[in-house]
Scaffold this motif. Sequence first.
Motif, mmCIF file in Angstrom:
data_model
loop_
_atom_site.group_PDB
_atom_site.id
_atom_site.type_symbol
_atom_site.label_atom_id
_atom_site.label_comp_id
_atom_site.label_asym_id
_atom_site.label_seq_id
_atom_site.Cartn_x
_atom_site.Cartn_y
_atom_site.Cartn_z
ATOM 1 N N ALA A 154 88.071 22.908 -59.704
ATOM 2 C CA ALA A 154 88.241 22.884 -61.162
ATOM 3 C C ALA A 154 89.682 23.229 -61.536
ATOM 4 N N SER A 155 90.255 22.451 -62.470
ATOM 5 C CA SER A 155 91.586 22.755 -62.995
ATOM 6 C C SER A 155 91.447 23.066 -64.475
ATOM 7 N N ILE A 156 92.482 23.712 -65.011
ATOM 8 C CA ILE A 156 92.502 23.973 -66.447
ATOM 9 C C ILE A 156 92.453 22.630 -67.176
ATOM 10 N N GLY A 157 91.580 22.533 -68.137
ATOM 11 C CA GLY A 157 91.441 21.285 -68.875
ATOM 12 C C GLY A 157 90.224 20.472 -68.444
ATOM 13 N N ASP A 158 89.639 20.827 -67.297
ATOM 14 C CA ASP A 158 88.434 20.123 -66.839
ATOM 15 C C ASP A 158 87.220 20.589 -67.640
ATOM 16 N N ILE A 159 86.265 19.688 -67.770
ATOM 17 C CA ILE A 159 84.964 20.104 -68.306
ATOM 18 C C ILE A 159 84.173 20.649 -67.130
ATOM 19 N N VAL A 160 83.678 21.872 -67.274
ATOM 20 C CA VAL A 160 83.004 22.487 -66.127
ATOM 21 C C VAL A 160 81.603 22.956 -66.503
ATOM 22 N N LEU A 161 80.754 23.025 -65.477
ATOM 23 C CA LEU A 161 79.464 23.706 -65.623
ATOM 24 C C LEU A 161 79.684 25.109 -65.065
ATOM 25 N N ALA A 162 79.648 26.091 -65.962
ATOM 26 C CA ALA A 162 79.924 27.468 -65.546
ATOM 27 C C ALA A 162 78.659 28.294 -65.642
ATOM 28 N N VAL A 163 78.637 29.394 -64.912
ATOM 29 C CA VAL A 163 77.537 30.356 -65.007
ATOM 30 C C VAL A 163 78.117 31.665 -65.521
ATOM 31 N N ILE A 164 77.670 32.103 -66.683
ATOM 32 C CA ILE A 164 78.110 33.395 -67.216
ATOM 33 C C ILE A 164 76.905 34.308 -67.305
ATOM 34 N N ASP A 165 76.960 35.384 -66.560
ATOM 35 C CA ASP A 165 75.858 36.343 -66.504
ATOM 36 C C ASP A 165 74.504 35.643 -66.329
ATOM 37 N N GLY A 166 74.470 34.719 -65.394
ATOM 38 C CA GLY A 166 73.216 34.068 -65.065
ATOM 39 C C GLY A 166 72.831 32.885 -65.939
ATOM 40 N N GLU A 167 73.623 32.594 -66.979
ATOM 41 C CA GLU A 167 73.299 31.468 -67.867
ATOM 42 C C GLU A 167 74.257 30.310 -67.620
ATOM 43 N N PHE A 168 73.689 29.090 -67.605
ATOM 44 C CA PHE A 168 74.524 27.898 -67.460
ATOM 45 C C PHE A 168 75.159 27.517 -68.790
ATOM 46 N N THR A 169 76.397 27.036 -68.746
ATOM 47 C CA THR A 169 76.991 26.452 -69.949
ATOM 48 C C THR A 169 78.010 25.403 -69.542
ATOM 49 N N THR B 415 65.127 16.044 -58.076
ATOM 50 C CA THR B 415 64.396 14.836 -57.709
ATOM 51 C C THR B 415 63.587 14.215 -58.854
ATOM 52 N N ARG B 416 63.585 14.835 -60.038
ATOM 53 C CA ARG B 416 62.893 14.236 -61.183
ATOM 54 C C ARG B 416 63.781 14.359 -62.411
ATOM 55 N N TRP B 417 63.967 13.246 -63.113
ATOM 56 C CA TRP B 417 64.857 13.282 -64.283
ATOM 57 C C TRP B 417 64.392 14.283 -65.321
ATOM 58 N N GLN B 418 63.073 14.363 -65.527
ATOM 59 C CA GLN B 418 62.607 15.276 -66.578
ATOM 60 C C GLN B 418 62.769 16.739 -66.175
ATOM 61 N N ASP B 419 63.110 16.976 -64.909
ATOM 62 C CA ASP B 419 63.214 18.356 -64.420
ATOM 63 C C ASP B 419 64.655 18.835 -64.213
ATOM 64 N N VAL B 420 65.661 17.995 -64.442
ATOM 65 C CA VAL B 420 67.027 18.461 -64.177
ATOM 66 C C VAL B 420 67.349 19.597 -65.152
ATOM 67 N N PRO B 421 68.199 20.546 -64.741
ATOM 68 C CA PRO B 421 68.444 21.713 -65.597
ATOM 69 C C PRO B 421 69.005 21.310 -66.960
ATOM 70 N N THR B 422 68.626 22.051 -67.979
ATOM 71 C CA THR B 422 69.145 21.810 -69.325
ATOM 72 C C THR B 422 70.256 22.805 -69.600
ATOM 73 N N VAL B 423 71.388 22.301 -70.110
ATOM 74 C CA VAL B 423 72.563 23.136 -70.279
ATOM 75 C C VAL B 423 73.162 22.924 -71.654
ATOM 76 N N SER B 424 73.539 24.013 -72.329
ATOM 77 C CA SER B 424 74.171 23.844 -73.642
ATOM 78 C C SER B 424 75.647 24.230 -73.560
#
Lengths: 217, 424
Positions: A154-169, B415-424
């Motif tokens: 990951a570089s600055i400016g990339d869109i990333v999937l991050a984990v903050i305190d166990g939550e995805f964003t 392995t299932r589209w309806q099961d992929v993680p949801t992320v905001s």
Amino acid sequence: MHYDYCYNNHMNDNDQYLNSKRGGIRQGAGRRNGTGKFREPTTVLRVPASQTTVIKDFLIAYQRKKLTVDIDAVIDFEWPKLNTPPINLLLYSSKVSAGFPSPAEEHVEKRLNPNDFLIDQMDATFFVTIQGYSMMDVGLLPNDKAVVDRSKQASIGDIVLAVIDGEFTIKTLSRNKDGSPKLLPANSTGAYSPIEIKEGMNFEIWGVVTGSFRRFK
Amino acid sequence: MRSIALIDVNNFYVSCERVFNPKLIGKPVVVLSNNDGCAVARSNEVKALGVGMGAPWFKFKDLAKQHGIIGLSSNYALYADMSNRVMSILRQYSPDQEIYSIDESFLDLTGFQSRDLIQYGQDMRKRILKWTGLPVCVGIGSTKTLSKLANHCAKKRPVFNSVCNFNTMPPKDLDDLLGQVEVGEIWGVGRKLAPKLQALGFNTVLDLKRANPERLRQQFSVVMEKTIRELNGTVCIELEEISPAKKQIISSRSFGYPVRDYNSLAESITLYMSRAAEKLRNQQSFAGSVYVYIRTSPFKPDDPFYSNGLTIPLSSPTNDTRQLVNVALWGLKQIYRPNYSYAKAGVMLGEIVQEQGVQTDLFTQIQTSPKSTALMTAMDNINRKMGKESIKLASEGFKRPWKMKQGNKSPSYTTRWQDVPTVS
């Protein structure tokens, strides 16, 4: 720190003096276009003062990317790919037949496969479903599928999937002046605030978002 | 000297769950077997609490409550996909690979000895962690048996930083190390043989390494002799790049609820036999015998216990689901007794032969008629293309009230589209 994206500035600003007898530009003087650190012509742009760090970070990352392209090429060359994944070759069985040969036979190509377009590294690629509008401005809408590649750095400016305190964003990776990471939403309505990563927070970049796709019907 | 590596994923099932649910990191987590029966994977936190491998869930439920142990149902679709990714990445490091189990793979690195193999192992480890999120350990030795032990040391001793190469250790240091590892840790020794070896004074790996292979062969078996020779660096067990066709295929499950009636049992037997027959055809084999068994729960001392099984030899080997099911149901009728609460049923296919070796019976017609082959191929193709159980025998049943409990299964994230993680 200097940025030579200001460089060409002089030339443009001085245009009005072209007809003057004294002073002004000398043709052929100065550094030539495309020889600065970006290896391409640069231009001037007014930016909001509040966003300068973000833009500077982006430029540093962009510059680094331009450099790493060359370095990667060398690494790839030295790395022995012992058992590269199989390449899809055409099943091309030429039969000896009495009839007129198909004129298309030698022009058969594999049909386009969206996987090839979306995925660089199959073994490191995962999909997620987008929820909410925080990344609307980069074209990530609710229910879109985002392609996440864990093999990318990951570089600055990339869109990333991050984990903050166990939550995805999913956000754009940025950095504060002091070097601490920051996650920026991409939504000009201002409904979402940047996320500052403070000490004591559990922060990890899970993967880099390399693309997205959506169905209408 | 050969350099054989064994790479395995630490706490594989738990690690897979943690990749997609980072909240589980640092918490005590167990993954339970089919039907939420017993612990098949434990996080380090759970191991530290003293929960053994295979411990029945109901036995440590109180402990779980006390320490907040999270019990997850097994999610084999997820584990299989993550396993494929790991195996595929490992293939980049050597063309000679034996996939030993869902989370273990041997690699022959003999051709790479000009490199620093510890560094090479670290490269694998880093890439697998980055690309998949799964932690692995790498053990390298001159035989498969030694690589397994090296892997054990890589895992248990932090000094190795997850990669241990026996081949680069001075012989004396290696012997010192092997003198500290219990004999039961040796591949193929296990829980049954370890006490016997200990009784003879072989307590550590080093003890067995120095044993006389011929003498122990007489007391145990040729396998023991091979093990001793392998411990001394002589390759006796080669990498098997293509796994040999199975000689037995077992398909059995515990029921979600006690089953009393014959019809439900018949449905489950039909389903298991269909699975087994599919596997049989997948490896292009034919079965020569069918074994059916049913039993009640051994954990309910108040209920009357009943357990019975029956082997039925076939007049000529077959892989036709319909014939195999008919035979199995006939067997079930022989062993079924009413008024019991059955907890488990299963089938086993035995005397498996390869396609070319089918011996036909003098008195019966050839069972593998072209019609049957065509039908079975069509069935398998449809199910492969349209998803499991798209087409099946009606006797497999549709509602299946007896089907297994999977109370706390994570989604099929990959392995299932309806099961992929949801992320905001």
